[in-house]
Scaffold this motif. Sequence first.
Motif, PDB file in Angstrom:
ATOM      1  N   ALA A 128       0.826  -1.209   0.000  1.00 48.20           N
ATOM      2  CA  ALA A 128       0.000   0.000   0.000  1.00 48.20           C
ATOM      3  C   ALA A 128       0.860   1.258   0.000  1.00 48.20           C
ATOM      4  O   ALA A 128       0.497   2.261  -0.617  1.00 48.20           O
ATOM      5  CB  ALA A 128      -0.948   0.002   1.199  1.00 48.20           C
ATOM      6  N   ASN A 129       2.015   1.183   0.661  1.00 47.61           N
ATOM      7  CA  ASN A 129       2.909   2.338   0.732  1.00 47.61           C
ATOM      8  C   ASN A 129       4.261   1.869   1.277  1.00 47.61           C
ATOM      9  O   ASN A 129       4.433   0.694   1.620  1.00 47.61           O
ATOM     10  CB  ASN A 129       2.307   3.450   1.607  1.00 47.61           C
ATOM     11  N   GLN A 130       5.185   2.800   1.361  1.00 49.83           N
ATOM     12  CA  GLN A 130       6.530   2.492   1.852  1.00 49.83           C
ATOM     13  C   GLN A 130       6.503   1.989   3.293  1.00 49.83           C
ATOM     14  O   GLN A 130       7.273   1.110   3.670  1.00 49.83           O
ATOM     15  CB  GLN A 130       7.416   3.743   1.741  1.00 49.83           C
ATOM     16  N   GLU A 131       5.592   2.530   4.101  1.00 49.93           N
ATOM     17  CA  GLU A 131       5.493   2.111   5.503  1.00 49.93           C
ATOM     18  C   GLU A 131       5.090   0.641   5.608  1.00 49.93           C
ATOM     19  O   GLU A 131       5.580  -0.095   6.470  1.00 49.93           O
ATOM     20  CB  GLU A 131       4.504   2.992   6.268  1.00 49.93           C
ATOM     21  N   ALA A 132       4.177   0.211   4.745  1.00 50.02           N
ATOM     22  CA  ALA A 132       3.757  -1.197   4.746  1.00 50.02           C
ATOM     23  C   ALA A 132       4.922  -2.107   4.386  1.00 50.02           C
ATOM     24  O   ALA A 132       5.084  -3.182   4.969  1.00 50.02           O
ATOM     25  CB  ALA A 132       2.592  -1.405   3.778  1.00 50.02           C
ATOM     26  N   TYR A 133       5.746  -1.669   3.434  1.00 48.52           N
ATOM     27  CA  TYR A 133       6.926  -2.455   3.069  1.00 48.52           C
ATOM     28  C   TYR A 133       7.913  -2.529   4.234  1.00 48.52           C
ATOM     29  O   TYR A 133       8.421  -3.604   4.565  1.00 48.52           O
ATOM     30  CB  TYR A 133       7.594  -1.859   1.839  1.00 48.52           C
ATOM     31  N   ALA A 134       8.158  -1.388   4.862  1.00 54.17           N
ATOM     32  CA  ALA A 134       9.087  -1.358   6.002  1.00 54.17           C
ATOM     33  C   ALA A 134       8.590  -2.263   7.130  1.00 54.17           C
ATOM     34  O   ALA A 134       9.384  -2.979   7.753  1.00 54.17           O
ATOM     35  CB  ALA A 134       9.266   0.081   6.489  1.00 54.17           C
ATOM     36  N   ALA A 135       7.286  -2.247   7.386  1.00 53.48           N
ATOM     37  CA  ALA A 135       6.712  -3.109   8.421  1.00 53.48           C
ATOM     38  C   ALA A 135       6.856  -4.580   8.032  1.00 53.48           C
ATOM     39  O   ALA A 135       7.146  -5.429   8.884  1.00 53.48           O
ATOM     40  CB  ALA A 135       5.245  -2.758   8.650  1.00 53.48           C
ATOM     41  N   HIS A 136       6.664  -4.886   6.769  1.00 51.21           N
ATOM     42  CA  HIS A 136       6.787  -6.268   6.283  1.00 51.21           C
ATOM     43  C   HIS A 136       8.176  -6.833   6.576  1.00 51.21           C
ATOM     44  O   HIS A 136       8.310  -7.991   6.991  1.00 51.21           O
ATOM     45  CB  HIS A 136       6.497  -6.307   4.783  1.00 51.21           C
ATOM     46  N   LEU A 137       9.193  -6.017   6.378  1.00 51.41           N
ATOM     47  CA  LEU A 137      10.571  -6.479   6.571  1.00 51.41           C
ATOM     48  C   LEU A 137      10.876  -6.850   8.019  1.00 51.41           C
ATOM     49  O   LEU A 137      11.855  -7.553   8.279  1.00 51.41           O
ATOM     50  CB  LEU A 137      11.559  -5.402   6.107  1.00 51.41           C
ATOM     51  N   LYS A 138      10.048  -6.415   8.955  1.00 55.03           N
ATOM     52  CA  LYS A 138      10.271  -6.682  10.375  1.00 55.03           C
ATOM     53  C   LYS A 138       9.399  -7.813  10.923  1.00 55.03           C
ATOM     54  O   LYS A 138       9.516  -8.163  12.087  1.00 55.03           O
ATOM     55  CB  LYS A 138       9.993  -5.409  11.183  1.00 55.03           C
ATOM     56  N   THR A 139       8.539  -8.387  10.090  1.00 52.11           N
ATOM     57  CA  THR A 139       7.628  -9.425  10.578  1.00 52.11           C
ATOM     58  C   THR A 139       8.375 -10.734  10.834  1.00 52.11           C
ATOM     59  O   THR A 139       9.353 -11.047  10.152  1.00 52.11           O
ATOM     60  CB  THR A 139       6.492  -9.697   9.572  1.00 52.11           C
ATOM     61  N   PRO A 140       7.902 -11.514  11.801  1.00 45.78           N
ATOM     62  CA  PRO A 140       8.552 -12.807  12.082  1.00 45.78           C
ATOM     63  C   PRO A 140       8.568 -13.744  10.873  1.00 45.78           C
ATOM     64  O   PRO A 140       9.573 -14.422  10.629  1.00 45.78           O
ATOM     65  CB  PRO A 140       7.710 -13.386  13.219  1.00 45.78           C
ATOM     66  N   HIS A 141       7.480 -13.775  10.097  1.00 46.10           N
ATOM     67  CA  HIS A 141       7.450 -14.700   8.951  1.00 46.10           C
ATOM     68  C   HIS A 141       8.433 -14.286   7.860  1.00 46.10           C
ATOM     69  O   HIS A 141       9.052 -15.134   7.236  1.00 46.10           O
ATOM     70  CB  HIS A 141       6.026 -14.887   8.397  1.00 46.10           C
ATOM     71  N   PHE A 142       8.613 -12.976   7.634  1.00 43.46           N
ATOM     72  CA  PHE A 142       9.600 -12.556   6.640  1.00 43.46           C
ATOM     73  C   PHE A 142      11.014 -12.835   7.133  1.00 43.46           C
ATOM     74  O   PHE A 142      11.856 -13.319   6.369  1.00 43.46           O
ATOM     75  CB  PHE A 142       9.461 -11.075   6.274  1.00 43.46           C
ATOM     76  N   LEU A 143      11.280 -12.527   8.394  1.00 44.26           N
ATOM     77  CA  LEU A 143      12.618 -12.767   8.937  1.00 44.26           C
ATOM     78  C   LEU A 143      12.977 -14.249   8.911  1.00 44.26           C
ATOM     79  O   LEU A 143      14.114 -14.619   8.610  1.00 44.26           O
ATOM     80  CB  LEU A 143      12.720 -12.196  10.354  1.00 44.26           C
ATOM     81  N   LYS A 144      11.997 -15.098   9.183  1.00 42.37           N
ATOM     82  CA  LYS A 144      12.218 -16.553   9.099  1.00 42.37           C
ATOM     83  C   LYS A 144      12.540 -16.955   7.665  1.00 42.37           C
ATOM     84  O   LYS A 144      13.477 -17.725   7.415  1.00 42.37           O
ATOM     85  CB  LYS A 144      10.982 -17.301   9.600  1.00 42.37           C
TER      86      LYS A 144
END
Length: 131
Positions: free
Chosen positions: A81-97
Amino acid sequence: MKRLIGVLFLLFSAVQAFAQQKEMLIRIAEVEIAADYLNAYKKILQEEAEATVRLEPGVITIFPMYQKENLNHIRILEIYANQEAYAAHLKTPHFLKYKTSTQKMVKSLKLVDMQALDADLMNKIFLKLKL
């Protein structure tokens, strides 16, 4: 009166789509996977993509696919939706895993930022999928 309300709704939707499109982050990730890890990578990627779409309201899509003639060449359409959503995605447990467990599997990664030619068409695509 109903017709006026319908026209106003369509106008509002078009304005909203235009505003969202200006903020959206659209990217294609081009990933090459080492052949020995292909099956394991695809399983991890499927789990990550499903969790992302299910859990993150700011993620419009994470759509993984692979080339038919080069099975280890993965492409992922990412729309946020925006840059903030992307930044938040990069910090999620499922992405980090996903990132940590596939690091040794990835031979190359290229992130290609894109711009939609027609934001209104995107709305039509998603409406069509609901049918």
